[in-house]
Design a protein around this motif. Structure first.
Motif: not given
Length: 108
Positions: A5-7, A102-103, A88-90
């Motif tokens: 996810l790319l915010q 994991a941030p 960004e979230w992975k």
């Protein structure tokens, strides 16, 4: 499977361009990218300047290869003048339906 996810928070004046840019640049590239199973741009209905690019990948390695690719870097250079903020979230998706998060320390 792996979800990325790319915010993005874009400048108000760039809102009308966001959907067309994503479709013509990001989606066009992702359709031909190894391991990418799904890609979509989500827009917050109450705060239209907030967007999320959601991609689902076969493997973490495929997602990371794309994020290191020249084409991804080029797209980010093109979109950068329109950004107010990004993160960004992975997320690793498993058959057991467990969530691992994991941030990240680096800027997308």
């Amino acid at each position: 499977m792996y979800m990325r996810l790319l915010q993005l928070k874009i400048k108000m004046e760039s809102i009308p361009l966001s959907g067309d840019f994503y479709a013509s640049r990001a989606l066009a590239e992702l359709q031909n990218t190894r391991g990418c199973q799904f890609a979509s741009l989500l827009q917050n209905q109450t705060q239209p300047e907030e967007l999320i690019s959601l991609t689902i990948w076969d493997r973490l390695e495929d997602a990371e290869a794309y994020s290191r690719s020249d084409i991804f870097q080029k797209i980010m250079e093109e979109v950068h003048p329109h950004l107010a903020d990004s993160s960004e979230w992975k997320v690793q998706l498993s058959k057991e339906m467990e969530l691992t998060y994991a941030p990240l320390q680096e800027e997308p």
